[in-house]
Every structure is written in structure tokens, then in C-alpha cells.
Design an enzyme around this catalytic site. Structure first.
Site, short mmCIF file in Angstrom:
data_model
loop_
_atom_site.label_atom_id
_atom_site.label_comp_id
_atom_site.label_asym_id
_atom_site.label_seq_id
_atom_site.Cartn_x
_atom_site.Cartn_y
_atom_site.Cartn_z
N HIS A 75 -8.19 -9.80 -0.08
CA HIS A 75 -7.44 -8.86 0.74
C HIS A 75 -8.32 -7.70 1.17
CE1 HIS A 75 -6.88 -5.80 -2.52
NE2 HIS A 75 -6.92 -6.86 -3.31
N ASP A 77 -6.58 -4.90 2.45
CA ASP A 77 -5.76 -3.70 2.30
C ASP A 77 -6.10 -3.00 0.99
OD1 ASP A 77 -4.47 -5.96 1.02
OD2 ASP A 77 -2.74 -4.68 0.68
N ASP A 108 -11.93 -3.15 -5.26
CA ASP A 108 -10.67 -3.89 -5.10
C ASP A 108 -10.21 -3.88 -3.65
OD1 ASP A 108 -8.34 -5.23 -5.70
OD2 ASP A 108 -7.33 -3.50 -6.57
N GLU A 142 -1.73 -7.46 -0.01
CA GLU A 142 -1.78 -7.70 -1.45
C GLU A 142 -1.35 -6.49 -2.25
OE1 GLU A 142 -3.29 -8.29 -5.54
OE2 GLU A 142 -3.73 -6.65 -4.16
N GLU A 143 -1.72 -5.30 -1.79
CA GLU A 143 -1.38 -4.09 -2.51
C GLU A 143 0.03 -3.60 -2.18
OE1 GLU A 143 -3.16 -3.17 -4.79
OE2 GLU A 143 -5.29 -3.46 -4.38
N GLU A 171 -10.66 -11.25 -6.78
CA GLU A 171 -10.24 -10.04 -7.50
C GLU A 171 -11.30 -9.65 -8.53
OE1 GLU A 171 -7.79 -7.93 -7.28
OE2 GLU A 171 -6.66 -8.93 -5.69
N HIS A 360 -8.68 1.44 -8.01
CA HIS A 360 -7.53 2.33 -7.77
C HIS A 360 -7.79 3.76 -8.25
CE1 HIS A 360 -4.23 -1.03 -7.36
NE2 HIS A 360 -5.38 -1.38 -6.81
#
Length: 390
Positions: A75, A77, A108, A142-143, A171, A360
Site C-alpha cells: 500500500h 497510503d 510502512d 490499507e490504513e 509489510e 506510525h
């Protein structure tokens, strides 16, 4: 014939500079589409909609048409940057300092996307004609709710003859050092909201009320002290976490009319949504038989548990990681959920990517050394995959 490996550093910098906070595409998929198209990949931009959810842009790209078909999924995003003034470097500037690339999504998982894109581009440029095909499934959801992303792309792939034989989700799987962990499955997640209705009354006259608090408290104590299983070779013991107990009562001299609790179960494939509901039903029935009360609950299904059993595919990836990093990776099922939970319904899937120390977080970053090493691992996987009959 191309001899110099693609440098993933500028690729990652360009992707970070695309402000693709869920569900915004931010230019990241456009960037990948243009790059992959230039190197012979056939690209499809897929936009999916559902009432009450944001529109999501996705990308499917494939080189070749035959089998075996290896897909890299990921992903572009990212989560919001949070307080910008807390960052050492601007979160979408992709600054390099002390050997690290800083930016939201560096780990990520734009780092993995840059690494496997670079590895695949190099392979198709140098391998000549090879038997099989390589594809990318890149989502922008995805997020977020994960409704209009990977799961719908997979159904489109099925309907259009693009289901792969195997899939690697990029991931960030590693814990301390690149190469230490491959995820071959994930625990399931099931959340409950349990409500007990009673009758409000004065605390001085409890016999005139029906207090739901002791009833729910006994139930919560009972389930919180229960063992769901002992785990197995690939899964730790299942867990139950109580996350809320609330009566909505600001007064100290009033017995409330309602009590509500929330809890979440993380479980292995030894359980299912249905079996866990039955387990909760039994324990509610036990407490209700002892204390009475009006009980109800709702169950919110998160993700089902799954595992890709060790075999030729897992072994090939494990060997490739060890050859490039010198580390034999642990096969793990730890962590939360990922889009692998959707892929597993269509083909064998595992997750391998860089270390996850700063995902994150403020000052999310990835070292240049690790980024290039990750690309080297993906390149080894691709080369071994198309030279081995799985």
C-alpha cells in the site's frame, strides 16, 4: 541489458513526497504507474466506491501473462503525520540525514514498495524471456477502512484471470534486524460489546432496584481469567483483553439501570468466529443462571485467523532471506492484521519487509543500508522463484 541495479533511494524519496494520507492517492500510484509502464508492465488503475466510505484508487500492474505468477502486494497510503512540529524533518520532505531517509511511510510501507519495484524492474530488464509473470497489487486503503482496496482488487483480479500462484506482502515484518522474521499468518480478531439491563434505584434501597453491575462484573472476571488455549507450534496462546466497563453513572448514590463492557479476542486458527460466539454464549448463560439479568451482546468481526503452512514457497523465501542477510528468519504469526488476510483466500501468502521500529511514529525513518538490503532480498526471491519449480 541492464547491469546497474536500480537505486531504491530516489524511488522511496519520490514516494514519500506524495502526501498519500488515507484515502488520498497523493500522486503515489500515478508515480508507480508511470515508472512500471516505462519498464513494460501493463497497468490498471482501479477505483472502487461504496456508499458511506471514501472512494479509493488502487493499482494493478503485471509483466508477462503466464505461470508461475508471483505477486507483490502493498500500500502507498499512510497514516496522518500527527504534530508536524514534533518531527525533526518535515514528514513529507524525504530528507536524508545520518544514513536515514525520514518521512511518513518510510517503513510502512513505501520502503518495501520502492524495494520490490526496483527488484522487479531489474529482473525483467536482465532476465530476458522468462517463464511466468510478476505483478503488483498496490492499494490506497490499507490504513483506512480496507473496504475499497485490496479485497476488491483481488475480486477484480479473479474475474480477469490475474490471480497469482503466490503472493508476498511487503509489510515491515522484521523486529530487530532485517531478515529476522517472516510472517506466515496472523491471529484473528473478534470484539464484543456485552450489555446487562437492570432497574435504576436509590443506593440506600438496593432491594428495590436490579443492579446490573455485579452481574456484568462476575462475567468479566470469569472470562478474563479463562484460558482459551495453550497455543501451538505457530501461534501463541489466544488472548482476551477487556477494553471497557461502563455504567454511564455520575452519581454515587444511584444504582444504574445498565452496565456495558467491551472486550477483544485475538485467536489462532484453532478457533472461529462461530466457536468464540458459542464460548461467550455459554459463559453468559452460566452467569445469567446464577444472577439473572437481561443480557445482550454484539460481536464485531475483525479478521479471521490464518496460516500459510511451511512448505516449498515459505522455504524458498526463508532461504533467500538467509542467503542475503545471513540470518535464518523466524516464522511468525504475531502482530495485528494486514491485507494478507484478504490475499489468503486466493493464494498462499506471506509477509516480509524491513524492521518496524518506527512505523506510525514521529520521525518515521528507514536506513539507506536497510532499504538497499531489502531490495537485494526481494531480488533474490524473484530470481529463485523463477528458477525453481514449486
Amino acid at each position: 541489458m541492464k547491469n546497474t541495479p536500480t537505486d531504491p533511494v530516489p524511488l522511496l524519496q519520490d514516494l514519500i513526497r506524495c502526501k498519500s494520507v488515507t484515502p488520498a492517492e497523493g500522486g503515489a500510484l500515478t508515480y508507480l504507474e508511470n515508472m512500471l509502464s516505462t519498464h513494460g508492465f501493463t497497468c490498471q488503475r482501479l477505483i472502487f466506491r461504496q456508499e458511506g466510505t471514501p472512494d479509493v484508487e488502487n493499482l494493478f500492474a503485471r509483466f508477462g501473462t503466464g505461470a508461475p505468477h508471483l505477486c507483490f502486494a502493498g500500500h502507498t497510503d499512510v497514516v496522518p503525520e500527527g504534530l508536524v512540529d514534533k518531527w525533526t524533518y518535515a514528514p513529507f520532505a524525504a530528507d536524508i540525514a545520518d544514513g536515514f531517509i525520514y518521512g511518513r511511510g518510510a517503513c510502512d510501507m513505501k520502503g518495501s514498495v520502492a524495494a520490490f519495484a526496483g527488484a522487479a524492474i531489474d529482473f525483467v530488464a536482465t532476465a530476458g524471456k522468462f517463464k511466468g509473470s510478476i505483478s503488483f497489487l498496490i492499494t490506497g486503503d490499507e490504513e483506512g477502512p480496507a473496504i475499497n482496496g485490496t479485497v476488491k482488487v483481488l475480486h477484480w483480479m479473479r474475474d480477469n484471470g490475474h490471480i497469482p500462484d503466490h503472493c508476498i506482502v511487503g509489510e515491515p515484518s522484521c523486529v530487530d534486524t532485517l531478515g529476522d522474521t517472516i510472517k506466515i499468518g496472523r491471529r484473528g480478531s473478534l470484539s464484543f460489546v456485552v450489555t446487562v439491563e437492570g432497574k435504576q434505584g436509590h443506593a440506600a434501597y438496593p432491594h428495590k432496584a436490579d443492579n446490573p453491575v455485579p452481574k456484568l462484573a462476575r462475567f468479566i472476571d470469569r472470562i478474563a481469567s479463562s484460558k482459551l488455549d495453550d497455543g501451538n507450534d505457530h501461534f501463541d496462546p489466544s488472548t482476551l483483553a477487556v477494553t471497557s466497563f461502563d455504567v454511564g453513572n455520575p452519581a454515587g448514590n444511584v444504582i444504574p439501570s445498565r452496565a456495558q463492557a467491551k472486550f477483544n479476542i485475538r485467536f489462532s486458527p484453532e478457533h472461529s468466529f462461530a466457536s468464540l460466539r458459542a464460548w461467550v454464549d455459554e459463559r453468559i448463560a452460566d452467569v445469567k443462571g446464577e444472577l439473572g439479568g437481561q443480557w445482550s451482546y454484539t460481536a464485531i468481526e475483525g479478521a479471521d485467523a490464518f496460516i500459510t503452512e511451511p512448505g516449498p514457497f515459505v522455504g524458498l523465501v526463508q532461504d533467500a532471506v538467509e542467503r542475503e542477510t545471513g540470518i535464518l528468519p523466524k516464522l511468525s504469526t504475531s502482530g495485528g492484521t494486514s491485507d494478507a488476510r484478504f490475499v489468503k483466500d486466493f493464494c498462499p501468502v506471506l509477509e516480509f519487509g524491513p524492521t518496524n521500529a518506527t512505523i506510525h511514529q514521529t520521525d518515521e525513518r528507514m536506513s539507506i543500508e536497510e532499504l538497499r538490503a531489502t531490495q537485494a532480498v526481494y531480488a533474490r526471491i524473484i530470481a529463485d522463484y523463477f528458477s525453481t519449480a514449486l
